[in-house]
Design an enzyme around this catalytic site. Structure first.
Site, PDB file in Angstrom:
ATOM      1  CD  GLU A 102     -55.151 -30.185  61.128  1.00 50.67           C
ATOM      2  OE1 GLU A 102     -55.115 -30.225  59.895  1.00 50.67           O
ATOM      3  OE2 GLU A 102     -54.882 -29.163  61.771  1.00 50.67           O
ATOM      4  CB  CYS A 115     -49.994 -31.124  70.524  1.00 50.87           C
ATOM      5  SG  CYS A 115     -51.042 -29.679  70.445  1.00 50.87           S
ATOM      6  CB  CYS A 122     -62.253 -23.139  68.975  1.00 57.42           C
ATOM      7  SG  CYS A 122     -62.179 -22.490  70.662  1.00 57.42           S
ATOM      8  CB  CYS A 126     -58.236 -16.499  70.502  1.00 55.24           C
ATOM      9  SG  CYS A 126     -58.849 -17.187  72.042  1.00 55.24           S
ATOM     10  CB  CYS A 129     -56.188 -19.068  67.738  1.00 52.93           C
ATOM     11  SG  CYS A 129     -56.392 -20.852  67.671  1.00 52.93           S
ATOM     12  CB  CYS A 348     -49.393 -23.476  69.461  1.00 54.53           C
ATOM     13  SG  CYS A 348     -49.001 -24.680  70.678  1.00 54.53           S
TER      14      CYS A 348
HETATM   15  C1  LIG Z   1     -54.784 -23.725  70.251  1.00 57.86           C
HETATM   16  S1  LIG Z   1     -54.899 -23.505  71.976  1.00 57.86           S
HETATM   17  C2  LIG Z   1     -55.909 -24.868  72.525  1.00 57.86           C
HETATM   18  C3  LIG Z   1     -56.131 -24.896  74.017  1.00 57.86           C
HETATM   19  C4  LIG Z   1     -57.025 -23.806  74.578  1.00 57.86           C
HETATM   20  N1  LIG Z   1     -58.125 -23.532  73.766  1.00 57.86           N
HETATM   21  C5  LIG Z   1     -56.242 -22.545  74.883  1.00 57.86           C
HETATM   22  O1  LIG Z   1     -56.541 -21.536  74.264  1.00 57.86           O
HETATM   23  O2  LIG Z   1     -55.373 -22.597  75.746  1.00 57.86           O
HETATM   24  C6  LIG Z   1     -53.285 -23.984  72.549  1.00 57.86           C
HETATM   25  C7  LIG Z   1     -52.285 -22.848  72.673  1.00 57.86           C
HETATM   26  O3  LIG Z   1     -51.971 -22.333  71.395  1.00 57.86           O
HETATM   27  C8  LIG Z   1     -51.857 -20.939  71.498  1.00 57.86           C
HETATM   28  N2  LIG Z   1     -51.965 -20.304  70.194  1.00 57.86           N
HETATM   29  C9  LIG Z   1     -53.065 -20.067  69.489  1.00 57.86           C
HETATM   30  N3  LIG Z   1     -52.776 -19.425  68.347  1.00 57.86           N
HETATM   31  C10 LIG Z   1     -51.440 -19.257  68.318  1.00 57.86           C
HETATM   32  C11 LIG Z   1     -50.528 -18.682  67.375  1.00 57.86           C
HETATM   33  N4  LIG Z   1     -50.936 -18.168  66.234  1.00 57.86           N
HETATM   34  N5  LIG Z   1     -49.212 -18.679  67.698  1.00 57.86           N
HETATM   35  C12 LIG Z   1     -48.761 -19.230  68.856  1.00 57.86           C
HETATM   36  N6  LIG Z   1     -49.571 -19.811  69.761  1.00 57.86           N
HETATM   37  C13 LIG Z   1     -50.910 -19.825  69.498  1.00 57.86           C
HETATM   38  C14 LIG Z   1     -53.017 -20.661  72.408  1.00 57.86           C
HETATM   39  O4  LIG Z   1     -53.064 -19.397  72.904  1.00 57.86           O
HETATM   40  C15 LIG Z   1     -52.814 -21.695  73.478  1.00 57.86           C
HETATM   41  O5  LIG Z   1     -51.895 -21.231  74.441  1.00 57.86           O
HETATM   42  S1  SF4 Z   2     -56.563 -20.188  71.328  1.00 57.33           S
HETATM   43 FE1  SF4 Z   2     -57.712 -21.082  69.636  1.00 57.33          FE
HETATM   44  S2  SF4 Z   2     -58.352 -23.044  70.391  1.00 57.33           S
HETATM   45 FE2  SF4 Z   2     -57.715 -21.877  72.193  1.00 57.33          FE
HETATM   46  S3  SF4 Z   2     -59.628 -20.906  72.869  1.00 57.33           S
HETATM   47 FE3  SF4 Z   2     -58.671 -19.447  71.507  1.00 57.33          FE
HETATM   48  S4  SF4 Z   2     -59.636 -19.889  69.534  1.00 57.33           S
HETATM   49 FE4  SF4 Z   2     -60.017 -21.650  70.816  1.00 57.33          FE
END
Ligand SMILES: C[S@@+](CC[C@H](N)C(=O)[O-])C[C@H]1O[C@@H](n2cnc3c(N)ncnc32)[C@H](O)[C@@H]1O
Ligand code: SF4
Length: 356
Positions: A102, A115, A122, A126, A129, A348
């Protein structure tokens, strides 16, 4: 990138977009074609976004036939597009073997930001996420990453009659665990015969892979870096981001300083506010201490986008305001980033296509 090594997984024909100009020219000469065909083919590959050799209508039928017998063109195609009430557009792309990935177009008054994803799923898990709860299927190739940007740019032109202004690697996956493809995609996005965008308009976001942050410094990249911090100390960060166990704050602070010393590029901290976890003024104090140890330009305080599988909560408005005011009082350059596209799960951390 090796001509022979870079084979299309499906039919084992080399991916035409992994060829250098010289390689493609040698091929064209070997089948008796004129040099100018190279330019035409490159335009189809990098600017007109051909999804198959048949799309290349200014080439003769026999040349298209020759190309399809010798090469593959595993371009991303659009599966579905969803439109949010706030103008955000989420697109689900198909890979050649049927995985879904996506990307999101986020329009504001001054900007149109894409984006994009760097991996299918992944591996970093985390806890907040949605993508982190998916398996990592594979890395996206450099041309698949490029395709997301090129196709979202086409959407931007058709919806707003304007090109993209910014790109953030904040979709699915960890860009620094797909280092070579992300850098090769950025090379094409910024190239004159690609999308010719400025690298200063590109932000790579990482959960914190210290070794690769340093490598970005050594490689002298020109784009911006965002660190997903989200917790003000190691104990809390370990709880929500397993990567912190091997890449703790001390190591990350050192890596960010190294990156800055080598590149002078902008660094941003990303900090999601979670109710009763990292939203107290004591947490703010610890965050400020980290901020002071890194030449960071900005702290983005991010609204948590709730996901079904996790139990975190967003603080109420007064708590968020209190946190922001405290940072401002202590001269931290902080901005509260409201999420966009929540109604279509395009915010995000909400990108979690189940895929194949
Ligand atoms: C999906 S990540 C992808 C890039 C990279 N993996 C990272 O963690 O920075 C992009 C941003 O989305 C944030 N993010 C993930 N889950 C989220 C959530 N449920 N609400 C708000 N931001 C979120 C992450 O922490 C990161 O700052
Ligand atoms: S925030 Fe989501 S996409 Fe970014 S490293 Fe953590 S698990 Fe992976």
């Amino acid at each position: 990138m090796g001509f022979v090594l870079y084979l299309c997984r499906m039919n084992q024909l080399p991916n035409i977009r992994a060829l250098s100009n010289e390689q493609l020219l040698t091929f064209l000469e070997s089948i008796g074609e004129k040099k100018f065909r190279l330019q035409q083919i490159k335009e189809w590959l990098w600017q007109k976004h051909a999804a198959s050799f048949d799309d290349m209508t200014n080439l003769s039928k026999s040349l298209r036939q020759q190309l399809s017998e010798h090469f593959s063109l595993p371009a991303l195609t659009i599966d579905t597009t969803q439109y949010s009430a706030d103008g955000t557009v989420k697109t689900r792309f198909n890979t050649h073997e049927g995985y879904k990935v996506e990307g999101v177009l986020i329009p504001t008054d001054e900007r149109r930001t894409a984006c994009v994803s760097s991996q299918i799923g992944c591996s970093l898990s985390c806890k907040f996420c949605a993508t982190g709860y998916m398996d990592r299927k594979r890395n996206l190739t450099f041309d698949e990453i490029y395709d997301q940007v090129a196709l979202i740019n086409q959407q931007s032109e058709s919806l707003f009659e304007k090109k993209l202004t910014n790109i953030v690697f904040m979709g699915m996956g960890e860009p620094l665990l797909n280092y070579n493809n992300v850098l090769a995609a950025i090379e094409r996005i910024t190239a004159e015969d690609g999308l010719h965008m400025s690298p200063r308009r590109i932000t790579v976001s990482t959960a914190g892979v210290a070794k690769q942050i340093k490598k970005l410094g050594d490689d002298g990249v020109k784009f911006k870096l965002a660190l997903s911090l989200h917790a003000p100390n190691d104990a809390k960060r370990n709880e929500i981001m397993p990567i912190n166990e091997t890449n703790n704050l001390k190591v990350l602070i050192e890596a960010l300083n190294y990156f800055y010393a080598k590149t002078k590029n902008e660094i941003t901290f990303e900090y999601i506010l979670f109710k009763n976890f990292n939203d107290s003024l004591k947490d703010a104090d610890e965050l400020i201490k980290i901020y002071r140890q890194v030449p960071a330009d900005l702290v983005n305080i991010i609204e948590y986008n709730p996901i079904d599988i996790a139990t975190f909560q967003k603080p109420d408005e007064p708590a968020m305001e209190r946190f922001m005011q405290y940072l401002e009082k202590h001269k931290v350059n902080a901005r509260l980033r409201r999420s966009r596209g929540k109604d279509i799960d395009a915010a995000c951390g909400q990108l979690a296509n189940k895929g194949k």
